[in-house]
Design a protein around this motif. Sequence first.
Motif, short mmCIF file in Angstrom:
data_model
loop_
_atom_site.label_atom_id
_atom_site.label_comp_id
_atom_site.label_asym_id
_atom_site.label_seq_id
_atom_site.Cartn_x
_atom_site.Cartn_y
_atom_site.Cartn_z
N ARG A 143 0.84 -1.21 0.00
CA ARG A 143 0.00 0.00 0.00
C ARG A 143 0.86 1.24 0.00
O ARG A 143 0.61 2.19 -0.73
CB ARG A 143 -0.90 0.02 1.23
N LEU B 64 3.58 1.63 -1.20
CA LEU B 64 4.22 1.81 -2.51
C LEU B 64 3.21 2.15 -3.59
O LEU B 64 3.56 2.23 -4.76
CB LEU B 64 5.00 0.55 -2.87
N GLY B 65 1.95 2.31 -3.19
CA GLY B 65 0.96 2.77 -4.15
C GLY B 65 0.11 1.69 -4.77
O GLY B 65 -0.59 1.95 -5.75
N GLU C 210 -2.50 4.03 -0.29
CA GLU C 210 -1.81 3.83 -1.57
C GLU C 210 -1.80 5.06 -2.46
O GLU C 210 -1.12 5.10 -3.47
CB GLU C 210 -2.39 2.62 -2.30
N ILE D 290 3.61 8.09 -0.08
CA ILE D 290 4.57 8.03 1.01
C ILE D 290 5.53 6.89 0.76
O ILE D 290 5.25 5.98 -0.02
CB ILE D 290 3.84 7.75 2.35
N MET E 86 7.66 4.03 3.04
CA MET E 86 7.70 3.59 4.43
C MET E 86 8.69 2.45 4.60
O MET E 86 8.75 1.54 3.78
CB MET E 86 6.30 3.16 4.88
N LEU F 235 9.94 -6.94 3.23
CA LEU F 235 10.35 -7.15 1.83
C LEU F 235 9.53 -8.30 1.27
O LEU F 235 9.26 -9.27 1.97
CB LEU F 235 11.84 -7.49 1.77
N PHE F 236 9.13 -8.19 0.02
CA PHE F 236 8.32 -9.25 -0.58
C PHE F 236 9.21 -10.47 -0.82
O PHE F 236 10.15 -10.41 -1.62
CB PHE F 236 7.71 -8.76 -1.90
N PHE G 130 8.54 -2.57 -7.78
CA PHE G 130 7.10 -2.68 -7.49
C PHE G 130 6.40 -1.32 -7.43
O PHE G 130 5.41 -1.08 -8.10
CB PHE G 130 6.90 -3.47 -6.20
N GLY G 131 6.94 -0.44 -6.59
CA GLY G 131 6.29 0.87 -6.41
C GLY G 131 6.30 1.69 -7.69
O GLY G 131 5.37 2.44 -7.97
N GLU H 36 6.27 0.41 -10.74
CA GLU H 36 5.27 -0.18 -11.64
C GLU H 36 3.87 0.30 -11.28
O GLU H 36 3.04 0.55 -12.16
CB GLU H 36 5.33 -1.72 -11.57
N MET H 37 3.62 0.44 -9.98
CA MET H 37 2.31 0.93 -9.55
C MET H 37 2.08 2.34 -10.06
O MET H 37 0.96 2.78 -10.22
CB MET H 37 2.20 0.91 -8.03
N ARG H 38 3.19 3.06 -10.28
CA ARG H 38 3.08 4.43 -10.78
C ARG H 38 3.19 4.49 -12.29
O ARG H 38 3.34 5.56 -12.87
CB ARG H 38 4.17 5.29 -10.13
N ARG I 18 13.75 0.72 -1.34
CA ARG I 18 12.42 0.53 -1.91
C ARG I 18 11.51 1.71 -1.56
O ARG I 18 10.66 2.12 -2.35
CB ARG I 18 11.81 -0.77 -1.38
N ALA I 19 11.72 2.24 -0.35
CA ALA I 19 10.88 3.37 0.06
C ALA I 19 11.26 4.66 -0.66
O ALA I 19 10.40 5.48 -0.94
CB ALA I 19 10.97 3.55 1.58
N ILE J 218 10.73 5.44 -5.10
CA ILE J 218 9.51 6.00 -5.68
C ILE J 218 9.46 7.51 -5.51
O ILE J 218 8.51 8.16 -5.94
CB ILE J 218 8.24 5.37 -5.05
#
Lengths: 260, 350, 285
Positions: free
Chosen positions: A164, A166-167, B73, B77, B79, B86-87, B98-99, B101-103, B146-147, B150
Amino acid sequence: MLSRLFTGYCLIVYAFLLAPIFVVVAASFNAGNFLTFPPQGLSLRWYVVFFENEVFMRAIRTSLWVAALTACISTVIGTAAAIYAVRHAGRMKDTVRVAMLAPLLLPEVLTAIALLFFFYAVGMGTRTMAGMVIGHVVITLPFVFMNVVASLESFDPALDLAARSLGAGRYARFRRIMLPLIKPGVIGGALFAFIISFDTFTISFLLKGIGTSTLPIQLFDYLRTNFTPEAAAVSSVSIAMTIAVVVVIEKVLGLRIHRF
Amino acid sequence: MTEVRISHLTKSFGAGPVVDALSLTIGHGEFVSLLGPSGCGKTTTLRMIAGFEDADSGVIAFDGSDVSRVPAEKRDIGMVFQNYALFPHMTVAQNLAFGLEMRKIPAAEIRTRIARVLDMVQLGTMTERYPSQLSGGQQQRVALARAIVIEPRILLLDEPLANLDAKLREEMRVFIRDIQRRVGITTVYVTHDQAEALSMSDRVVVMFGGRIAQTGAPADIYDRPATRQVAGFVGQVNVIEGVVETASGEGGHVRLPFGTIEAPRIGAATPGARVALALRPEAVSLVPPAGAGWQGRVVSRHYGGNLVDYRVAMADGTVIHAQTFPTTQFEPGAEVGVHADAARLWPLGD
Amino acid sequence: MATGKRRSATLLLIAPAALVLLVFLVIPYVNIVIMSFRPPGEGAPYGVGFTLANYRKFFSDSFYMLQVLNTLWIGFVVTLSCLLIGFPVAWQLARGESRLRPLYYSIVLAPLLVGIVIRSYGWTVLLGNNGVINRTLMGWGVTDGPLPLMYNGLGICIALTHVLLPFMVLPIMSAIQGIDPSLEAAARSLGASRAVAFRRVLLPLARPGIQTGSILVFVLAISAYVTPALIGGLRVKTMAVTVVDALIDTFQWPFGSALALVLSVVGATCVIVFARLTRMRWKVA
């Protein structure tokens, strides 16, 4: 000395566990007309008889269909329920669990009878395969549920929060994070549901429609009157199919799991 | 860069508020630590800033726009979690991607940004490793990378060093602060470790029972604690109670149970008033016994390498905690003269 | 706030399962209770109206009473033999250091993956008058005629013990795995012998597993249909067999329901008494 005795005892128990399965497989290669052990010469003739027996072949097809259908339905319903129980049920968690495990705690024969009466009461009867599939879904749900719950419980909720942060939206989190991580549990549950549906007898026996005998039913009917080794061949093929399913999935899942 | 403005934030879980009408403004690019014992509401505050918890009431605004109703989401932010989160089924590179790609960042840009950030956290060669193949410190740095990859508006860290061993923890303090300065990102850091908060932050917010007890620069918090609670939580302290004899300006002459002292600040101007003074152990020095000044007897001594800890019983039985360099040492039972650095005395509120 | 909407969305997750269990489990079970009070029908499985005749028929006929007792006795014997056979195996699986442990584990699981009809059939091959065991014994000259291993309670107990053994082993195994091995070491260090450490430390801690396993095995044993039907043949019948026969062969639905319910109530009473006697603490799986 003591530990030798102990190990020996356990080995005897393992032999006891394997014995009936072993004799069935061994008997299926019997050349004679009657079931004997050790076999009177080796032969595949009973497999030929079996494969040419249209009744058994139809039963196998029915069993596979029912099992596949059951596994699909049970997996979807059971997985959703497991996610609810672990992630959203809150204080209701234990209640949901007990309810989901109920089909396992109730005697199968009683559930089968109850469903039989119910299908007649609502006018559905057992003319089609639907009743049997419903019965199989009911008894396999707990296995899917338990498997998925187990894998969800080792799923760290912080991973969801991390996604979440990470969006990632609800759907992306489910598809990219939760699903890959609980996949072993889901596939394991589906596999369990398939095998149980494929092998179960009592519920199928009472709920079978006309011309929808599964393999265990056909075998049971056959065994009540016949003692030829054809039954052993049928059993061996059934065992082989189960093992194949287990091994294939194990390989597929095993590879995935060992990568991380 | 983003300014975070929190006003009258309140959150309850069942019995009593966990966060109680908390107001705080965090400036552009500022590094603010929320410091307090477990259960003080610091983590809940952080989770509300992140959007993982909904506040019962109050407002959280990023650069003036209210984000209270914005889901986590969408808050943009970054975090870092205590256990890193970590996944496990993704490589380092996939975790970082990951982050992005979400963007919907194009693949080519994702690659360059990951490379740049991994370089920054000195993990450039680890891209294809899975988290389970990394050490704790490396996992920590991946979580940080990772935080920040993005390029979020705000960086939130939830006790990120709690699972590391002592040596690594000190290295990571410097490392995180250094990265934060370079990226220039507004940062909220939650910790129960006062050394971490003091060494890393621009500003420290000390919390007790869901409320802010004191806000200030690290030196303010340490040298000029507002209350006994703050003084006691941040570092070690002697709290000495006495009665004001004469007052002049801010300072005055205070009578203590085992002597008197001239303090430059006493907090109460009227003679006869009771005052409580904070005195840090390192502001107390021990000398061979002399005629004048406070006298005491060493009760115990603990050798700590760079410093030696003494407990000294004063004439009336009060025990004073002193911390000195190990240049001269006193045996337990020895009579000593006790000297307090009056400039380091600080009057405490309740 | 979006919370309300979110909550109703998550309810969709449990809705299908709840619906399935309500419609296809709860309602049918209520229906079976109603059915047991129906009069027998003419040309139909059951008639209209309500009657106590089915229960009267059961309690006035010692044949059925004896059958219930016989079924409970088989359940008791099978549970006890599963416990005695299963405990050492569970112990070995939980604590053994053998490299073959994964193999042993799959041997214990294997019977679960083989259909119950096939397993019971395997036992008829072993236990029958012309079966492997009798032929071997006669071949060695140990006995002149075949021993009566099948079509009696002994055969049913042997086969059921085999069929249900995994249900005893698995809970006990997981209970033992949950016990910190250092507790035994601690007991030994305090001067307890192996036997005492086992009895005073391990056994009490493994008790929840033993209780769960015993209840599972007992319930499954008294409600088993396939194994008694195939091994017992027409000579020895357990309640489950009689019930199913009453439904399938003679179409006495109301009476069959009453029989099934009596057996369930008696079985549940046994479980509750057992739980009381062993001071079971109920815990959700």
